[in-house]
Design a protein around this motif. Structure first.
Motif, short mmCIF file in Angstrom:
data_model
loop_
_atom_site.label_atom_id
_atom_site.label_comp_id
_atom_site.label_asym_id
_atom_site.label_seq_id
_atom_site.Cartn_x
_atom_site.Cartn_y
_atom_site.Cartn_z
N GLY A 60 0.72 -1.13 0.16
CA GLY A 60 0.00 0.00 -0.05
C GLY A 60 0.80 1.16 -0.06
N ILE A 61 2.08 1.30 0.04
CA ILE A 61 2.87 2.32 -0.30
C ILE A 61 2.56 3.22 -1.16
CG2 ILE A 61 5.25 3.36 -0.36
CD1 ILE A 61 6.24 0.67 1.04
N GLN A 62 2.49 4.34 -1.20
CA GLN A 62 2.11 5.38 -2.36
C GLN A 62 3.04 6.31 -2.99
OE1 GLN A 62 -1.69 7.06 -0.94
NE2 GLN A 62 -2.80 5.42 -0.67
N ALA A 63 2.83 6.75 -3.98
CA ALA A 63 3.66 7.92 -4.60
C ALA A 63 2.59 8.86 -5.03
CB ALA A 63 4.37 7.29 -5.90
N GLN A 64 2.78 10.07 -4.75
CA GLN A 64 1.75 11.08 -5.05
C GLN A 64 2.59 12.31 -5.54
OE1 GLN A 64 -0.87 11.80 -2.03
NE2 GLN A 64 -1.94 13.55 -3.29
N VAL A 65 2.23 13.04 -6.53
CA VAL A 65 2.58 14.43 -7.12
C VAL A 65 1.61 15.27 -6.79
CG1 VAL A 65 3.46 15.51 -8.91
CG2 VAL A 65 3.97 13.07 -8.69
N PHE A 66 1.79 16.34 -6.10
CA PHE A 66 0.44 17.50 -6.35
C PHE A 66 1.41 18.75 -6.51
CE2 PHE A 66 2.24 16.78 -1.88
CZ PHE A 66 2.67 18.02 -1.43
N GLU A 67 0.64 19.72 -7.21
CA GLU A 67 1.00 20.82 -7.62
C GLU A 67 0.39 22.12 -6.86
OE1 GLU A 67 0.05 23.38 -11.82
OE2 GLU A 67 1.26 21.40 -12.18
N VAL A 68 0.87 22.73 -6.20
CA VAL A 68 0.61 23.89 -5.55
C VAL A 68 0.70 25.18 -6.19
CG1 VAL A 68 0.48 25.13 -3.29
CG2 VAL A 68 1.23 22.53 -3.50
N GLU A 69 -0.28 25.95 -6.71
CA GLU A 69 -0.30 27.40 -7.45
C GLU A 69 -0.34 28.14 -6.12
OE1 GLU A 69 -2.76 27.39 -10.74
OE2 GLU A 69 -2.22 25.39 -11.21
N GLY A 70 -0.21 29.73 -6.60
CA GLY A 70 -0.44 30.69 -5.74
C GLY A 70 0.49 30.69 -4.46
N VAL A 71 1.37 30.11 -4.43
CA VAL A 71 2.45 30.12 -3.34
C VAL A 71 2.98 31.51 -2.88
CG1 VAL A 71 4.30 28.99 -1.88
CG2 VAL A 71 2.94 27.68 -3.31
N ASN A 72 2.73 31.99 -1.97
CA ASN A 72 3.55 33.46 -1.38
C ASN A 72 4.44 33.05 -0.42
OD1 ASN A 72 2.11 35.03 -3.45
ND2 ASN A 72 0.22 34.63 -2.25
N PHE A 73 5.58 33.64 -0.36
CA PHE A 73 6.55 33.40 0.67
C PHE A 73 6.31 34.67 1.76
CE2 PHE A 73 8.36 30.90 -2.77
CZ PHE A 73 8.92 30.20 -1.83
N ASN A 74 6.80 34.54 2.77
CA ASN A 74 6.64 35.63 3.86
C ASN A 74 8.20 35.90 4.42
OD1 ASN A 74 3.92 35.43 4.24
ND2 ASN A 74 3.95 33.41 5.32
N TYR A 75 8.34 37.04 4.36
CA TYR A 75 9.73 37.71 4.58
C TYR A 75 10.10 37.72 6.36
CZ TYR A 75 13.77 40.48 5.06
OH TYR A 75 15.31 40.96 5.21
N ASN A 76 11.19 36.94 6.62
CA ASN A 76 11.47 36.78 8.01
C ASN A 76 12.74 38.01 7.92
OD1 ASN A 76 13.14 36.24 10.38
ND2 ASN A 76 12.09 34.04 10.31
N ASP A 77 12.33 39.01 8.75
CA ASP A 77 13.54 40.03 8.78
C ASP A 77 14.45 39.88 9.74
OD1 ASP A 77 14.21 42.79 8.39
OD2 ASP A 77 13.79 43.22 10.35
N ALA A 78 14.46 38.92 10.83
CA ALA A 78 15.51 38.59 11.69
C ALA A 78 16.55 37.71 11.06
CB ALA A 78 14.99 37.85 12.94
N SER A 79 16.10 36.84 10.02
CA SER A 79 16.94 35.79 9.26
C SER A 79 17.22 36.18 8.07
CB SER A 79 16.25 34.40 9.30
OG SER A 79 15.94 34.19 10.69
N ASN A 80 16.93 37.23 7.57
CA ASN A 80 16.80 37.93 6.13
C ASN A 80 16.67 36.64 5.10
OD1 ASN A 80 17.53 39.73 4.09
ND2 ASN A 80 19.58 38.72 4.11
N LEU A 81 15.38 36.21 5.24
CA LEU A 81 15.13 35.21 4.34
C LEU A 81 13.40 35.03 4.17
CD1 LEU A 81 13.75 32.40 5.92
CD2 LEU A 81 16.03 31.97 6.46
N TYR A 82 12.96 34.31 3.10
CA TYR A 82 11.54 34.16 2.66
C TYR A 82 11.37 32.68 3.15
CZ TYR A 82 10.99 38.57 0.50
OH TYR A 82 10.94 40.11 0.36
#
Length: 191
Positions: free
Chosen positions: A42-64
């Motif tokens: 029953g082991i499954q493989a799955q592919v999913f596509e995610v649209e509209g992904v927005n990143f959040n800026y982390n000022d303390a780490s200077n990364l999204y």
């Protein structure tokens, strides 16, 4: 004299090649390979596509950063030995015959910009996949074309299949080896 050495060498080679000894003990049987999207036990493989992904800026780490919880996209448990591959949509390529094909880049992916370089980095647990954008300059000035409305494909490869030798940088090769077709890809709009 040289001819005798050549003839003797040829006979010696034939003698060694023609000899056969007792067969060795049989080897161990391997695990069965995956059988398409539904594999061993029953082991499954799955592919999913995610649209509209927005990143959040982390000022303390200077990364999204952005987090994609598996429970929003999968109906099965992701195990610790499963491989999670993440691909970023890179646009479409048009061929001479007029056909177009989507371009998917496996991350980590590095971009070199005038300000410096940025890198998309994936990380995952059994509960989610996190995607980071790191860089060597002040990322608060990063063009929103890199941080807003992104499209990603996530491939969850069962641990048994993840051990197989395949070109994981090629999304199509991965999907083919897992028996997943384009119609099997679950497409979701991220909110």
């Amino acid at each position: 004299m040289k001819n005798i050495a050549v003839v003797l060498g040829a006979f010696l080679t034939l003698f060694i090649v023609a000899c056969e000894g007792d067969p060795g003990p049989p080897g161990l049987d391997g695990l069965p390979g995956p059988e398409g999207p539904q594999g061993e036990d029953g082991i499954q493989a799955q592919v999913f596509e995610v649209e509209g992904v927005n990143f959040n800026y982390n000022d303390a780490s200077n990364l999204y950063e952005t987090l994609l919880p598996f429970s929003d996209f999968t109906s099965f448990e992701v195990l610790p030995n499963d491989a999670v591959l993440v691909y970023q949509f890179g646009g479409t390529a048009e061929f001479d015959d007029g056909n177009e094909e989507n371009v998917w880049n496996q991350i980590p992916q590095t971009y070199f910009l005038e300000q410096g370089s940025i890198q998309f980095l994936p990380g995952h647990t059994t509960k989610d996949v996190e995607i980071l954008i790191t860089g060597n300059f002040d990322l608060s000035t990063l063009d929103p074309g890199f941080t807003d409305n992104q499209i990603f494909r996530v491939v969850i490869v069962p641990g048994v299949a993840a051990e197989a030798k395949l070109d994981k940088s090629d999304l199509n090769a991965v999907m083919n080896s897992l028996g997943v077709t384009e119609k099997d890809v679950q497409k979701v709009q991220f909110d």
